[in-house]
Scaffold this active site. Structure first.
Site, mmCIF file in Angstrom:
data_model
loop_
_atom_site.group_PDB
_atom_site.id
_atom_site.type_symbol
_atom_site.label_atom_id
_atom_site.label_comp_id
_atom_site.label_asym_id
_atom_site.label_seq_id
_atom_site.Cartn_x
_atom_site.Cartn_y
_atom_site.Cartn_z
ATOM 1 N N GLN A 1 -2.182 -8.930 -7.630
ATOM 2 C CA GLN A 1 -2.531 -9.025 -6.226
ATOM 3 C C GLN A 1 -3.772 -9.862 -5.953
ATOM 4 O OE1 GLN A 1 -1.091 -5.445 -4.166
ATOM 5 N NE2 GLN A 1 -2.341 -4.481 -5.730
ATOM 6 N N MET B 1 -7.467 2.169 -11.789
ATOM 7 C CA MET B 1 -7.894 1.807 -10.444
ATOM 8 C C MET B 1 -6.701 1.300 -9.621
ATOM 9 S SD MET B 1 -11.106 -0.574 -9.208
ATOM 10 C CE MET B 1 -10.282 -2.152 -9.182
ATOM 11 N N PRO B 2 -5.898 2.238 -9.096
ATOM 12 C CA PRO B 2 -4.791 1.808 -8.246
ATOM 13 C C PRO B 2 -5.313 1.149 -6.974
ATOM 14 C CG PRO B 2 -5.022 4.209 -8.201
ATOM 15 C CD PRO B 2 -5.991 3.694 -9.233
ATOM 16 N N HIS B 3 -4.557 0.166 -6.481
ATOM 17 C CA HIS B 3 -4.931 -0.486 -5.229
ATOM 18 C C HIS B 3 -3.707 -1.172 -4.649
ATOM 19 C CE1 HIS B 3 -5.674 -3.229 -8.584
ATOM 20 N NE2 HIS B 3 -5.433 -4.256 -7.778
ATOM 21 N N ALA B 4 -3.806 -1.566 -3.395
ATOM 22 C CA ALA B 4 -2.719 -2.307 -2.763
ATOM 23 C C ALA B 4 -3.336 -3.322 -1.820
ATOM 24 C CB ALA B 4 -1.787 -1.359 -2.021
#
Lengths: 95, 149
Positions: free
Chosen positions: A10, B65-68
């Site tokens: 991302q 460290m999950p993220h979006a």
């Protein structure tokens, strides 16, 4: 002056942490460079010397395989510096 | 923006019981939703990222460290942090099992860099994940941040 991209799927979490630690590694090694983050899609069309990324990205970034450097622990500054040092030596950037 | 601007006391929970990695991400995400930092769909997006790209979000031994993306419903740049009562596997051969999960929500690519830089400084110390895992309160978590910053 070397141009490095740190790439994650991302381009805003892991690649940012990687960028910070790659910058520290450049300072330590005394190599002048510019570090930017990118996502796996936004890297297309960019001009650069190296990509620092994670092993999971190796398939998506296959076309740049000579320019890839992999990290597994984003916070291990010494390891990141050692890996980059090896690569810089290959590239003839440092003695 | 400092790390403690992202990692606010109400975004920290210790000794959380979860059965698997998805539940761990949901628990960390729940704190962000309750704070008003993200919309509920942001939590689903964090899980989708792991399913799509693999467990690369386990950035260091024991630490995920999950993220979006911001477009997935991020309202306010924030970081939540939970420690797990029992560690879970994300499927990352190098860095499993995970016992600290920090969920990152960022509204853009710029404003959180200083705070993440500080997080990188903190996590450059090998013992931090361990110390966080053993912390018994929110206050202790923040003291560890302060100590290494």
């Amino acid at each position: 002056m070397i141009k490095i991209f740190t790439v994650c799927p991302q381009g805003l979490g892991s690649s940012l942490i990687a960028k910070i630690n790659v910058q520290k590694a450049l300072e330590k090694l005394g190599v002048e460079g510019e570090v930017e983050t990118a996502g796996v899609t936004s890297i297309t069309g960019q001009v650069f010397d190296l990509i620092v990324t994670i092993p999971e990205m190796s398939d998506s970034l296959e076309r740049y395989k000579d320019k890839l450097v992999f990290v597994t622990n984003f916070f291990k500054r010494d390891e990141i510096a050692d890996t980059l040092e090896k690569k810089f030596r290959e590239m003839g950037l440092i003695e | 923006m400092l790390l403690t601007d992202l990692l606010r006391p109400n975004l920290i929970a210790v000794n959380v019981h979860v059965r698997d990695w998805q539940e761990a991400v949901r628990e960390a995400g729940r704190l962000l939703v309750e704070d008003g930092a993200v919309e509920p769909r942001f939590v689903d997006a964090m899980i989708e990222v792991v399913k799509e790209f693999g467990p690369y979000i386990v950035l260091a031994p024991g630490f995920a460290m999950p993220h979006a993306k911001a477009e997935a419903g991020c309202i306010k740049s924030s970081l939540s942090l939970i420690t797990l009562a029992e560690p879970v596997e994300f499927g990352n051969p190098e860095n499993d099992p995970v016992y600290v999960v920090a969920a990152l929500a960022a509204v853009d690519h710029g404003s959180h860099i200083e705070a993440l830089s500080q997080l990188a400084d903190v996590l450059a110390n090998d013992s931090v994940v361990d110390e966080w895992a053993k912390a018994k309160s929110t206050d202790e978590i923040l003291k560890i941040v302060e100590f290494y910053s």
